[in-house]
Design a protein around this motif. Structure first.
Motif, PDB file in Angstrom:
ATOM      1  N   LEU A 129      25.565  28.947  62.019  1.00 49.27           N
ATOM      2  CA  LEU A 129      26.914  29.123  61.477  1.00 49.27           C
ATOM      3  C   LEU A 129      27.956  28.342  62.283  1.00 49.27           C
ATOM      4  O   LEU A 129      29.146  28.462  62.026  1.00 49.27           O
ATOM      5  CB  LEU A 129      27.264  30.610  61.467  1.00 49.27           C
ATOM      6  CG  LEU A 129      26.456  31.436  60.440  1.00 49.27           C
ATOM      7  CD1 LEU A 129      26.426  32.903  60.813  1.00 49.27           C
ATOM      8  CD2 LEU A 129      27.023  31.250  59.039  1.00 49.27           C
ATOM      9  N   GLY A 130      27.509  27.596  63.267  1.00 48.47           N
ATOM     10  CA  GLY A 130      28.421  26.733  64.019  1.00 48.47           C
ATOM     11  C   GLY A 130      28.881  27.318  65.342  1.00 48.47           C
ATOM     12  O   GLY A 130      29.738  26.744  66.012  1.00 48.47           O
ATOM     13  N   MET A 131      28.317  28.470  65.732  1.00 43.59           N
ATOM     14  CA  MET A 131      28.711  29.025  67.035  1.00 43.59           C
ATOM     15  C   MET A 131      28.086  28.207  68.155  1.00 43.59           C
ATOM     16  O   MET A 131      26.970  27.701  68.020  1.00 43.59           O
ATOM     17  CB  MET A 131      28.223  30.480  67.174  1.00 43.59           C
ATOM     18  CG  MET A 131      28.947  31.451  66.283  1.00 43.59           C
ATOM     19  SD  MET A 131      28.405  33.146  66.635  1.00 43.59           S
ATOM     20  CE  MET A 131      28.555  33.850  64.998  1.00 43.59           C
ATOM     21  N   THR A 132      28.796  28.123  69.270  1.00 44.76           N
ATOM     22  CA  THR A 132      28.215  27.485  70.441  1.00 44.76           C
ATOM     23  C   THR A 132      27.203  28.455  71.051  1.00 44.76           C
ATOM     24  O   THR A 132      27.175  29.641  70.697  1.00 44.76           O
ATOM     25  CB  THR A 132      29.285  27.193  71.511  1.00 44.76           C
ATOM     26  OG1 THR A 132      29.818  28.449  71.947  1.00 44.76           O
ATOM     27  CG2 THR A 132      30.414  26.339  70.951  1.00 44.76           C
ATOM     28  N   TYR A 133      26.382  27.958  71.994  1.00 44.16           N
ATOM     29  CA  TYR A 133      25.406  28.830  72.652  1.00 44.16           C
ATOM     30  C   TYR A 133      26.117  30.022  73.286  1.00 44.16           C
ATOM     31  O   TYR A 133      25.675  31.159  73.168  1.00 44.16           O
ATOM     32  CB  TYR A 133      24.643  28.039  73.724  1.00 44.16           C
ATOM     33  CG  TYR A 133      23.628  28.867  74.485  1.00 44.16           C
ATOM     34  CD1 TYR A 133      22.350  29.076  73.965  1.00 44.16           C
ATOM     35  CD2 TYR A 133      23.943  29.442  75.715  1.00 44.16           C
ATOM     36  CE1 TYR A 133      21.423  29.837  74.643  1.00 44.16           C
ATOM     37  CE2 TYR A 133      23.018  30.204  76.401  1.00 44.16           C
ATOM     38  CZ  TYR A 133      21.761  30.394  75.865  1.00 44.16           C
ATOM     39  OH  TYR A 133      20.838  31.154  76.547  1.00 44.16           O
TER      40      TYR A 133
ATOM     41  N   THR B  68      21.103  12.987  64.799  1.00 48.19           N
ATOM     42  CA  THR B  68      20.260  12.871  65.991  1.00 48.19           C
ATOM     43  C   THR B  68      20.904  11.967  67.038  1.00 48.19           C
ATOM     44  O   THR B  68      20.403  11.855  68.150  1.00 48.19           O
ATOM     45  CB  THR B  68      18.869  12.303  65.635  1.00 48.19           C
ATOM     46  OG1 THR B  68      19.046  10.975  65.127  1.00 48.19           O
ATOM     47  CG2 THR B  68      18.176  13.160  64.588  1.00 48.19           C
ATOM     48  N   ALA B  69      22.024  11.340  66.676  1.00 48.39           N
ATOM     49  CA  ALA B  69      22.686  10.442  67.628  1.00 48.39           C
ATOM     50  C   ALA B  69      23.352  11.247  68.732  1.00 48.39           C
ATOM     51  O   ALA B  69      23.727  12.410  68.538  1.00 48.39           O
ATOM     52  CB  ALA B  69      23.717   9.587  66.895  1.00 48.39           C
ATOM     53  N   ASP B  73      28.997  16.238  67.389  1.00 45.65           N
ATOM     54  CA  ASP B  73      29.356  17.644  67.603  1.00 45.65           C
ATOM     55  C   ASP B  73      28.577  18.520  66.613  1.00 45.65           C
ATOM     56  O   ASP B  73      29.004  18.749  65.488  1.00 45.65           O
ATOM     57  CB  ASP B  73      30.868  17.827  67.412  1.00 45.65           C
ATOM     58  CG  ASP B  73      31.302  19.255  67.719  1.00 45.65           C
ATOM     59  OD1 ASP B  73      30.430  20.120  67.936  1.00 45.65           O
ATOM     60  OD2 ASP B  73      32.522  19.499  67.746  1.00 45.65           O
ATOM     61  N   LEU B  74      27.418  18.988  67.059  1.00 44.57           N
ATOM     62  CA  LEU B  74      26.534  19.730  66.157  1.00 44.57           C
ATOM     63  C   LEU B  74      27.163  21.032  65.668  1.00 44.57           C
ATOM     64  O   LEU B  74      26.893  21.489  64.566  1.00 44.57           O
ATOM     65  CB  LEU B  74      25.191  20.005  66.834  1.00 44.57           C
ATOM     66  CG  LEU B  74      24.295  18.773  67.020  1.00 44.57           C
ATOM     67  CD1 LEU B  74      23.022  19.153  67.761  1.00 44.57           C
ATOM     68  CD2 LEU B  74      23.956  18.141  65.677  1.00 44.57           C
ATOM     69  N   ASN B  75      27.996  21.648  66.531  1.00 43.55           N
ATOM     70  CA  ASN B  75      28.629  22.899  66.098  1.00 43.55           C
ATOM     71  C   ASN B  75      29.547  22.664  64.905  1.00 43.55           C
ATOM     72  O   ASN B  75      29.688  23.520  64.049  1.00 43.55           O
ATOM     73  CB  ASN B  75      29.392  23.532  67.253  1.00 43.55           C
ATOM     74  CG  ASN B  75      28.472  23.887  68.409  1.00 43.55           C
ATOM     75  OD1 ASN B  75      27.386  24.405  68.191  1.00 43.55           O
ATOM     76  ND2 ASN B  75      28.885  23.557  69.624  1.00 43.55           N
ATOM     77  N   LYS B  76      30.160  21.490  64.848  1.00 39.46           N
ATOM     78  CA  LYS B  76      30.987  21.119  63.690  1.00 39.46           C
ATOM     79  C   LYS B  76      30.102  20.839  62.476  1.00 39.46           C
ATOM     80  O   LYS B  76      30.372  21.298  61.378  1.00 39.46           O
ATOM     81  CB  LYS B  76      31.800  19.857  64.023  1.00 39.46           C
ATOM     82  CG  LYS B  76      33.164  20.159  64.601  1.00 39.46           C
ATOM     83  CD  LYS B  76      34.244  19.351  63.869  1.00 39.46           C
ATOM     84  CE  LYS B  76      35.484  20.193  63.622  1.00 39.46           C
ATOM     85  NZ  LYS B  76      35.986  20.774  64.876  1.00 39.46           N
ATOM     86  N   ILE B  77      29.036  20.052  62.734  1.00 40.65           N
ATOM     87  CA  ILE B  77      28.139  19.661  61.641  1.00 40.65           C
ATOM     88  C   ILE B  77      27.503  20.885  60.990  1.00 40.65           C
ATOM     89  O   ILE B  77      27.387  20.973  59.771  1.00 40.65           O
ATOM     90  CB  ILE B  77      27.030  18.729  62.194  1.00 40.65           C
ATOM     91  CG1 ILE B  77      27.620  17.379  62.629  1.00 40.65           C
ATOM     92  CG2 ILE B  77      25.926  18.537  61.160  1.00 40.65           C
ATOM     93  CD1 ILE B  77      28.115  16.520  61.496  1.00 40.65           C
ATOM     94  N   ARG B  78      27.091  21.848  61.832  1.00 49.73           N
ATOM     95  CA  ARG B  78      26.379  23.022  61.291  1.00 49.73           C
ATOM     96  C   ARG B  78      27.252  23.851  60.358  1.00 49.73           C
ATOM     97  O   ARG B  78      26.737  24.593  59.528  1.00 49.73           O
ATOM     98  CB  ARG B  78      25.846  23.888  62.435  1.00 49.73           C
ATOM     99  CG  ARG B  78      24.709  23.223  63.191  1.00 49.73           C
ATOM    100  CD  ARG B  78      23.941  24.227  64.034  1.00 49.73           C
ATOM    101  NE  ARG B  78      22.942  23.535  64.825  1.00 49.73           N
ATOM    102  CZ  ARG B  78      23.027  23.345  66.141  1.00 49.73           C
ATOM    103  NH1 ARG B  78      24.055  23.842  66.806  1.00 49.73           N
ATOM    104  NH2 ARG B  78      22.099  22.690  66.789  1.00 49.73           N
TER     105      ARG B  78
END
Ligand SMILES: Nc1ncnc2c1ncn2[C@@H]1O[C@H](COP(=O)(O)OP(=O)(O)O)[C@@H](O)[C@H]1O
Ligand SMILES: [Mg+2]
Lengths: 224, 243
Positions: A129-133, B68-69, B73-78
């Motif tokens: 859902l986009g949460m950080t660790y 994969t680059a 910002d994966l948290n944004k992408i997710r």
């Protein structure tokens, strides 16, 4: 004059206020230590499981070091040993520090087990859902871990209340030391020690009941 | 340009070689259904798409961005990719409503009241009355939990939805209520990748069916092609087993 092994009811009534004051000191030290122990334990408990090369090693070393040495020795190292390194601490600070570091190690293990008791899918869902660790830990995993380990933390607090009696060796006027001082003055051991035991039970028994209650609540609705 | 492009995706877990070069493209608005035997790497593929599992090799390109680059910002992408799991994975210490508002508030920084309005809207969308908002997951049926999980993912307003055998853990009589929600979503034009054993759903809702086995795409095509005249023997064997 009552002998060393005789119970003296009048003396018992007379020393109750002193013992109560000692019990309050005991509660103060164990409460402060459980709070700092929780902070230390949470940090090191999380460190034990993060994907990192050094943090888990440091956390493991801390836990092993503390669990492998007697609390009495730890208290004396902090109070008598640190001054040799140029760090002078008042006994109260040394006492809370030693107890916190000690309970922190045990709590770190409890926290680690608690985190591992939370299904991996919870972390997956949170991250997806986009949460950080850290957000996932803070808002999703740790609250569930804490719910699962509340009984274990309660038991740790009970142990801490009893273990804090060791602070008597660095002249902190907690419950046990108060009892010993009364004995030194009155030459009656039985009466103050019985009082001391009674006050410990008055603190630990309600906590045991609370632990039982938490235990039953967890058993009640285990999450999938 | 396709919304999602997967290029030569490989995934290993230690010695276990789970994905062995998967290539696929998904257009905006397309519903792609993935079928295949268990252990074939379907769940792993979905988890690679939102980078819950980092690929060993290959590229995942969402809307032109290579996930994969380095430095993405994966948290944004997710937030742009919703995923629903077989085991629901609702946060068990939170109510249905809080399950939906938590990510809205801490990830999207939406104020509490607005987040609650959005949550109620999506609970209604998946057919759950407002009264269920205050229920904890363990007080809900499997079908209801799964619909909350769908609502939670939808509330983030994703462009792509991934469904991983979302009806497999449900009682048979609860399967339909979840499939209906997904069908409705497909009709509204959501781009979806659906791993499922529900062949009826695959036939009716799927634009394309992919058969995966042994970490590769064995065969893909229009649902009627795959179901009526599968070309590969392994597809035929799998279909004969489950149909
Ligand atoms: N995190 C993991 N660590 C190790 N092995 C895994 C992990 N996740 C999946 N696997 C293995 O990868 C293989 C493919 O699993 P999966 O992607 O779940 O297949 P499917 O969803 O098609 O049933 C299985 O053998 C599974 O045990
Ligand atoms: Mg799977």
């Amino acid at each position: 004059m009552a002998g060393i092994g005789q119970f003296d009811f009048n003396l018992f009534i007379k020393i109750l206020p002193d013992l109560a004051r000692g019990a309050i000191v005991t509660l103060k030290f164990s409460s402060l230590s459980i709070i700092f122990g929780l902070i230390i334990g949470t940090i090191f408990g999380v460190c034990r499981i993060v994907k990192n090369l050094i943090l888990p090693k440091i956390a493991t070393a801390y836990v092993e070091l503390i669990r492998g040495t007697p609390l009495l020795v730890q208290i004396m190292i902090v109070y008598y040993g640190l001054p040799a390194a140029g760090i002078n601490l008042p006994p109260e600070v040394a006492g809370v520090l030693a107890l916190s570091i000690n309970s922190g190690a045990y709590i770190a293990e409890i926290i680690r087990a608690g985190i591992q008791s939370v299904p991996k899918g919870q972390m997956d869902a949170a991250r997806s859902l986009g949460m950080t660790y850290f957000q996932a830990m803070r808002y999703v995993v740790l609250p569930q871990a804490f719910r699962n380990i509340l009984p274990a933390l309660g038991n740790e607090f009970i142990a801490l209340i009893k273990d804090s009696s060791l602070l008597s060796v660095i002249a902190i006027a907690e419950l046990t030391r108060t009892g010993m001082q009364i004995y030194a003055v009155t030459f009656n051991a039985w009466t103050p020690l019985l009082g001391v035991a009674m006050f410990y039970l008055m603190m630990t028994l309600p906590l045991s009941k609370l632990v039982d209650h938490f235990q039953r609540r967890i058993g009640g609705h285990e999450s999938p | 340009m396709s919304l999602l492009k997967i290029v030569n995706l490989h995934k290993r877990f230690g010695d276990l070689y789970v994905l062995r070069g998967v290539n696929m493209e998904v257009e905006k608005g397309e519903v792609v259904v993935i079928i295949g035997p268990s252990g074939g790497g379907k769940s792993t593929l979905l988890k690679c798409i939102n980078m819950l599992e980092p690929p060993t090799e290959g590229k995942i390109i969402l809307d032109g961005i290579d996930l994969t680059a380095k430095g993405v910002d994966l948290n944004k992408i997710r937030q742009r990719i919703g995923i629903v799991f077989q085991q629901f994975n609702l946060f068990s210490h939170l109510t249905a409503l809080e399950n939906i508002t938590l990510p809205l508030r801490i990830v999207k920084k939406i104020p509490k009241e607005e987040a609650e309005k959005i949550a109620i809207k999506y609970l209604k969308k998946v057919g759950l009355e407002e009264e269920f908002a205050s229920y904890y997951p363990h007080q809900l049926s499997g079908g209801q939990q799964q619909r909350v999980a769908i609502a939670r993912a939808l509330a983030m307003n994703p462009e792509l939805m991934l469904f991983d055998e979302v009806t497999s853990a449900l009682d048979p009589e609860r399967v339909k209520e979840v499939l209906n929600v997904m069908e409705e979503l497909a009709r509204e034009g959501m781009t979806m990748i659906v791993v499922t054993h529900e062949m009826g759903f695959a036939r009716e809702v799927g634009d394309r069916v992919i058969f995966m086995d042994g970490g590769v795409i064995v065969e893909e095509g229009k649902p009627e092609e795959i179901f009526t005249s599968p070309k590969h023997p392994r597809t035929r064997q799998f279909l004969s087993m489950i149909l």
